[in-house]
Scaffold this active site. Structure first.
Site, PDB file in Angstrom:
ATOM      1  CB  CYS A  82      44.946  54.898  20.450  1.00 31.46           C
ATOM      2  SG  CYS A  82      43.945  56.419  20.576  1.00 31.46           S
ATOM      3  CG  HIS A 194      41.315  52.327  22.158  1.00 34.45           C
ATOM      4  ND1 HIS A 194      42.495  52.345  22.871  1.00 34.45           N
ATOM      5  CD2 HIS A 194      40.986  53.620  21.930  1.00 34.45           C
ATOM      6  CE1 HIS A 194      42.871  53.610  23.085  1.00 34.45           C
ATOM      7  NE2 HIS A 194      41.964  54.399  22.515  1.00 34.45           N
ATOM      8  CD  GLU A 196      42.717  48.969  24.041  1.00 27.36           C
ATOM      9  OE1 GLU A 196      42.891  50.127  24.449  1.00 27.36           O
ATOM     10  OE2 GLU A 196      42.950  48.621  22.856  1.00 27.36           O
TER      11      GLU A 196
END
Length: 213
Positions: A82, A194, A196
Site C-alpha cells: 500500500c 493489501h 494481508e
C-alpha cells in the site's frame, strides 16, 4: 528452517494483520524498527497506511529509507504494501504538497482520477492484469485482491537503461483510471493492494514471496 522476516515498525501500517498473515504462510516474523535486525533478515516487509508525507517522516525516523537502500544494494528482498509501495517511488503529491520518496523507482504518486464522478478512495476487491514474467502471482493470476487507497502511480517511468532487470509491472483500473497494482523488480517487490486482507489469494502471494527468500 523458517525464513526470518522483519515487518518494519515505523508507526504506519497494519502491523498485526501483516504479522499474522506472514505467520500463516510459515515465516518467522519479528515486528521491529531495529536497524540491524531489519537489515539482516531474510526478508523485509514495509507496510504503510495514511498520508505519503507522514509515512516518509516515520520511515526516516527509524532510518528505514537507508535500510531499504542498503538491503537492495546487497540484493536482499524487500516487499512494500500500500503506502509502503508508494513511498518507494520518487515523489508523492497530496493536497498540493510534494514529498520526496525513497526514489527506488522514478515516478509520482498522485490522486486517482476515476471517470463519471466515481468516489475515492478506491475501496474493495479488484482483478489485476498480471504480466507473464510474474513470480508473486504464480497460481493466482486470475484472483481478486483488496484495495483501499485514494492515490496511486498512474504512469510507469522506469526506463530500461536504469533497470538492472526488466521489471514485471502489474496494472489494474478503477472507473477507467489505470494505475500500478504491483511491481516485481529483482529483490524489490511491492503491491498497492493489501495481501494481508485479500484472503487465500493474498496468502498465496505472500507465500510466493517468502518461498523465494
Amino acid at each position: 528452517m523458517s525464513k526470518k522476516v522483519v515487518l518494519l515498525d515505523y508507526g504506519s501500517g497494519n502491523i498485526r494483520s501483516g504479522e499474522r498473515a506472514l505467520q500463516r504462510v510459515g515465516a518467522d516474523v519479528k515486528v521491529t524498527s531495529d536497524y540491524d535486525e531489519a537489515l539482516n533478515a531474510d526478508g523485509l516487509l514495509v507496510p504503510g497506511v495514511g498520508a505519503f508525507e507522514a509515512c516518509m517522516t516515520g520511515l526516516k525516523a527509524v532510518r528505514g529509507d537507508v535500510i531499504v537502500d542498503r538491503r537492495l544494494s546487497g540484493g536482499r528482498p524487500v516487499l512494500g504494501i500500500c503506502v509502503g509501495m508508494q513511498i518507494l517511488f520518487a515523489r508523492g503529491i497530496e493536497h498540493g504538497v510534494e514529498t520526496e520518496g525513497c526514489d527506488q523507482w522514478p515516478g509520482v504518486v498522485e490522486r486517482l482520477q476515476p471517470a463519471n464522478g466515481e468516489p475515492v478512495p478506491h475501496m474493495g476487491w479488484n482483478t489485476v492484469d498480471v504480466p507473464a514474467e510474474t513470480s508473486l502471482f504464480q497460481g493466482i493470476e486470475k484472483e481478486r485482491f483488496y484495495f483501499v487507497h485514494s492515490y496511486g502511480v498512474r504512469a510507469w517511468e522506469l526506463q530500461d537503461a536504469r533497470a538492472s532487470v526488466t521489471p514485471a509491472v502489474t496494472w489494474t483500473s478503477y472507473a477507467g483510471d489505470r494505475f500500478v497494482a504491483a511491481v516485481e523488480n529483482g529483490p524489490l517487490s511491492a503491491t498497492q493492494f493489501h495481501p494481508e486482507k485479500s484472503g487465500d489469494a493474498g496468502a498465496e502471494l505472500l507465500a510466493n514471496w517468502v518461498r523465494a527468500l
